[in-house]
Design a protein around this motif. Structure first.
Motif, PDB file in Angstrom:
ATOM      1  N   LEU A 131       2.913  10.033   2.782  1.00  0.00           N
ATOM      2  CA  LEU A 131       1.522   9.861   3.187  1.00  0.00           C
ATOM      3  C   LEU A 131       1.331  10.075   4.686  1.00  0.00           C
ATOM      4  N   VAL A 132       2.264   9.555   5.482  1.00  0.00           N
ATOM      5  CA  VAL A 132       2.150   9.727   6.933  1.00  0.00           C
ATOM      6  C   VAL A 132       2.263  11.205   7.306  1.00  0.00           C
ATOM      7  N   THR A 133       3.182  11.907   6.651  1.00  0.00           N
ATOM      8  CA  THR A 133       3.322  13.342   6.918  1.00  0.00           C
ATOM      9  C   THR A 133       2.030  14.087   6.592  1.00  0.00           C
ATOM     10  N   MET A 134       1.468  13.783   5.420  1.00  0.00           N
ATOM     11  CA  MET A 134       0.212  14.426   5.040  1.00  0.00           C
ATOM     12  C   MET A 134      -0.920  14.049   5.997  1.00  0.00           C
ATOM     13  N   ALA A 135      -0.948  12.780   6.424  1.00  0.00           N
ATOM     14  CA  ALA A 135      -1.995  12.346   7.342  1.00  0.00           C
ATOM     15  C   ALA A 135      -1.871  13.056   8.692  1.00  0.00           C
ATOM     16  N   VAL A 136      -0.636  13.172   9.198  1.00  0.00           N
ATOM     17  CA  VAL A 136      -0.430  13.862  10.482  1.00  0.00           C
ATOM     18  C   VAL A 136      -0.874  15.315  10.381  1.00  0.00           C
ATOM     19  N   LEU A 137      -0.493  15.967   9.273  1.00  0.00           N
ATOM     20  CA  LEU A 137      -0.905  17.362   9.093  1.00  0.00           C
ATOM     21  C   LEU A 137      -2.426  17.479   8.998  1.00  0.00           C
ATOM     22  N   ALA A 138      -3.047  16.512   8.295  1.00  0.00           N
ATOM     23  CA  ALA A 138      -4.502  16.549   8.155  1.00  0.00           C
ATOM     24  C   ALA A 138      -5.188  16.329   9.501  1.00  0.00           C
ATOM     25  N   VAL A 139      -4.669  15.379  10.306  1.00  0.00           N
ATOM     26  CA  VAL A 139      -5.265  15.116  11.624  1.00  0.00           C
ATOM     27  C   VAL A 139      -5.116  16.331  12.534  1.00  0.00           C
ATOM     28  N   ARG A 140      -3.944  16.930  12.531  1.00  0.00           N
ATOM     29  CA  ARG A 140      -3.739  18.114  13.360  1.00  0.00           C
ATOM     30  C   ARG A 140      -4.626  19.267  12.895  1.00  0.00           C
ATOM     31  N   SER A 141      -4.738  19.418  11.588  1.00  0.00           N
ATOM     32  CA  SER A 141      -5.593  20.485  11.064  1.00  0.00           C
ATOM     33  C   SER A 141      -7.049  20.260  11.461  1.00  0.00           C
ATOM     34  N   ASP A 142      -7.508  19.014  11.384  1.00  0.00           N
ATOM     35  CA  ASP A 142      -8.885  18.722  11.778  1.00  0.00           C
ATOM     36  C   ASP A 142      -9.088  18.976  13.264  1.00  0.00           C
ATOM     37  N   ALA A 158      -2.407   3.280   5.047  1.00  0.00           N
ATOM     38  CA  ALA A 158      -1.923   1.895   4.990  1.00  0.00           C
ATOM     39  C   ALA A 158      -2.227   1.265   3.633  1.00  0.00           C
ATOM     40  N   VAL A 159      -3.451   1.483   3.138  1.00  0.00           N
ATOM     41  CA  VAL A 159      -3.823   0.918   1.834  1.00  0.00           C
ATOM     42  C   VAL A 159      -2.962   1.521   0.723  1.00  0.00           C
ATOM     43  N   LEU A 160      -2.758   2.835   0.765  1.00  0.00           N
ATOM     44  CA  LEU A 160      -1.965   3.487  -0.273  1.00  0.00           C
ATOM     45  C   LEU A 160      -0.504   3.051  -0.219  1.00  0.00           C
ATOM     46  N   VAL A 161       0.024   2.831   0.987  1.00  0.00           N
ATOM     47  CA  VAL A 161       1.420   2.363   1.090  1.00  0.00           C
ATOM     48  C   VAL A 161       1.546   0.961   0.496  1.00  0.00           C
ATOM     49  N   LEU A 162       0.584   0.086   0.814  1.00  0.00           N
ATOM     50  CA  LEU A 162       0.619  -1.260   0.228  1.00  0.00           C
ATOM     51  C   LEU A 162       0.461  -1.192  -1.282  1.00  0.00           C
ATOM     52  N   LEU A 163      -0.427  -0.327  -1.754  1.00  0.00           N
ATOM     53  CA  LEU A 163      -0.611  -0.177  -3.198  1.00  0.00           C
ATOM     54  C   LEU A 163       0.646   0.357  -3.857  1.00  0.00           C
ATOM     55  N   SER A 164       1.287   1.348  -3.224  1.00  0.00           N
ATOM     56  CA  SER A 164       2.519   1.887  -3.785  1.00  0.00           C
ATOM     57  C   SER A 164       3.629   0.851  -3.785  1.00  0.00           C
ATOM     58  N   ALA A 165       3.664  -0.006  -2.744  1.00  0.00           N
ATOM     59  CA  ALA A 165       4.673  -1.076  -2.727  1.00  0.00           C
ATOM     60  C   ALA A 165       4.432  -2.055  -3.872  1.00  0.00           C
ATOM     61  N   ALA A 166       3.151  -2.392  -4.111  1.00  0.00           N
ATOM     62  CA  ALA A 166       2.848  -3.303  -5.215  1.00  0.00           C
ATOM     63  C   ALA A 166       3.189  -2.676  -6.552  1.00  0.00           C
ATOM     64  N   ILE A 225      14.603  -1.453  -4.269  1.00  0.00           N
ATOM     65  CA  ILE A 225      13.860  -0.382  -4.942  1.00  0.00           C
ATOM     66  C   ILE A 225      12.409  -0.384  -4.489  1.00  0.00           C
ATOM     67  N   THR A 226      11.820  -1.577  -4.387  1.00  0.00           N
ATOM     68  CA  THR A 226      10.437  -1.676  -3.918  1.00  0.00           C
ATOM     69  C   THR A 226      10.309  -1.128  -2.505  1.00  0.00           C
ATOM     70  N   ALA A 227      11.245  -1.521  -1.624  1.00  0.00           N
ATOM     71  CA  ALA A 227      11.195  -1.034  -0.239  1.00  0.00           C
ATOM     72  C   ALA A 227      11.382   0.479  -0.174  1.00  0.00           C
ATOM     73  N   LEU A 228      12.317   1.002  -0.983  1.00  0.00           N
ATOM     74  CA  LEU A 228      12.547   2.449  -0.989  1.00  0.00           C
ATOM     75  C   LEU A 228      11.322   3.188  -1.520  1.00  0.00           C
ATOM     76  N   PHE A 229      10.701   2.627  -2.562  1.00  0.00           N
ATOM     77  CA  PHE A 229       9.502   3.240  -3.121  1.00  0.00           C
ATOM     78  C   PHE A 229       8.387   3.276  -2.072  1.00  0.00           C
ATOM     79  N   ALA A 230       8.214   2.142  -1.388  1.00  0.00           N
ATOM     80  CA  ALA A 230       7.175   2.084  -0.356  1.00  0.00           C
ATOM     81  C   ALA A 230       7.503   3.011   0.813  1.00  0.00           C
ATOM     82  N   LEU A 231       8.782   3.064   1.214  1.00  0.00           N
ATOM     83  CA  LEU A 231       9.173   3.923   2.331  1.00  0.00           C
ATOM     84  C   LEU A 231       8.954   5.390   1.994  1.00  0.00           C
TER      85      LEU A 231
END
Length: 430
Positions: free
Chosen positions: A29-40, A191-199, A17-23
């Motif tokens: 987050l990665v999808t949003m980051a990619v969209l944000a980088v492309r938009s910028d 990366a920080v948010l993924v680690l936080l979400s895993a915790a 469950i922890t791994a699925l939550f983090a994944l």
């Protein structure tokens, strides 16, 4: 590989469950980051293109044609800084008979793009009849952006048929550095948010499975109790049955011993079920004001003494407790004293005292408690030989469930064991 226990499977489920939550968080987050980088990336390029387009449009407005419809760049030369403008004007033949021809170029260019790239941009803009913006490298390797805007010669008779394009160059080192900084910030934030979400997922899944682990632990404990406690009487019953079949003993004696074993097994099963209900919370407290002294006297009267002596001294005492559970706790303490509070072949001498502060003291004249056993005495399987230890364990649970306590020590008078059950006292009687 050893099979996992139920608790192990639940813990493995927690990790999944922890791994699925983090994944899941990582994918989002990665999808949003990619969209944000492309938009910028698109945003800063579009802003730069608009700025460069203003320059090319202004340059085209300064271009004129002479009487023979030939391109005239004199107004452009007089208006712009002829020493170092980032502009180059090309003429391109419509029939494609030759390549672009430079009609205007800076004398001392501040930024020199590769000539082939500049010509290709101009030719492409004329061919498409639209602006062209491309990223290239300068001669010295710096990143630059080329912007080409076409212009078209008049279609008059006798014209040379040469259209053209204005190409401007802009160094993109600073915008690219800012864009990379934004991309790295987004990457680090993800990366920080993924680690936080895993915790957080690990904590939440732990809280979610805690009841399941508690139930499994109680179930495993109950099964261990049942297997441990029923093994001996069942084996004794089998031995008695084999003895009866061989005819080695009197059948009446076998039946009497069988009845005693059956009674013991009945009490054992009842104790196991009571403990399981108490530990799982199925049996909840139903506290009410009750006369503790009368309850203890009733328990003593209902308990077979079988030649033992039980002395009771009580004071009128009112407590707030569950009558059924308190009765079982007192009966377990009395039964323990009658079973273990005397030497072999000697009748037990048990004293029970009830005081006004809600305390029940049970003392015996037996061998007493071994040193260092008092703290672990109320755990299961710790009562002594011939006993399961469930009686004292249940009595201790009843005491703590009511906010009281059960302690063990050495008897003051007879030198045996001394058990003190304390319950919260109720309102005094008027």
């Amino acid at each position: 590989m050893r099979p996992l226990t139920p608790s192990g499977r639940v813990r493995r489920l927690r990790r999944r469950i922890t791994a699925l939550f983090a994944l899941t968080s990582a994918v989002g987050l990665v999808t949003m980051a990619v969209l944000a980088v492309r938009s910028d990336d698109t945003r800063w390029r579009e802003q730069l293109d608009r700025s460069m387009n203003l320059g090319t449009t202004q340059a085209i407005s300064l271009l004129t044609y002479d009487a023979e419809d030939r391109l005239d760049t004199r107004d452009l030369v007089e208006t712009v800084d002829a020493g170092c403008p980032p502009l180059t004007v090309f003429s391109v033949p419509r029939d494609g008979s030759s390549g672009p021809v430079v009609d205007f170029a800076p004398e001392r260019p501040c930024l020199t793009a590769r000539p082939a790239d500049v010509r290709a941009a101009a030719e492409d803009a004329v061919r498409r009849e639209d602006v062209v913006a491309v990223d290239r490298r300068a001669v010295d390797g710096r990143p630059v952006r080329l912007f080409a805007e076409p212009f078209f010669a008049p279609d008059a008779e006798g014209a040379d048929g040469r259209d053209g394009a204005v190409v401007t160059v802009y160094e993109t080192t600073a915008p690219l550095a800012e864009h990379r900084r934004t991309a790295w910030l987004l990457t680090g934030g993800c990366a920080v948010l993924v680690l936080l979400s895993a915790a957080v997922g690990h904590v939440l899944s732990g809280r979610a499975i805690r009841p399941a682990l508690t139930v499994l632990a109680q179930q495993e404990s109950f099964l261990a109790d049942a297997a441990h406690d029923l093994r001996t009487p069942v084996a004794s019953l089998r031995t008695l049955a084999e003895t009866a079949l061989r005819g080695d003993t009197d059948s009446a004696d076998v039946l009497r011993r069988t009845m005693r074993l059956a009674d013991g097994m009945g009490g054992l099963v009842d104790g196991l079920l009571t403990r399981a209900r108490l530990m799982s919370g199925v049996q909840s407290l139903a506290p009410e004001p009750l006369r503790l002294d009368q309850l203890v006297e009733t328990v003593v009267a209902d308990t077979p003494a079988e030649g033992h002596r039980v002395t009771v001294r009580t004071e009128e005492t009112v407590v707030v407790a569950d009558p059924e559970l308190v009765r079982r706790a007192v009966a377990n303490l009395l039964g323990n004293a009658l079973a273990h509070g005397h030497d072999p072949g000697v009748p037990a001498d048990v004293r029970i005292e009830v005081t006004r502060d809600g305390t029940v003291t049970v003392e015996d004249a037996g061998p007493g408690l071994p040193p260092g056993v008092a703290d672990a005495l109320f755990e299961r399987f710790r009562s002594g030989s011939g006993s399961t230890g469930l009686g004292l364990s249940i009595a201790s649970w009843v005491a703590h469930a009511h906010g009281g306590s059960l302690s063990a020590g050495r008897a003051e008078h007879a030198g045996g064991a001394r058990f003190v059950l304390r319950l919260p006292a109720g309102p005094a009687r008027q």
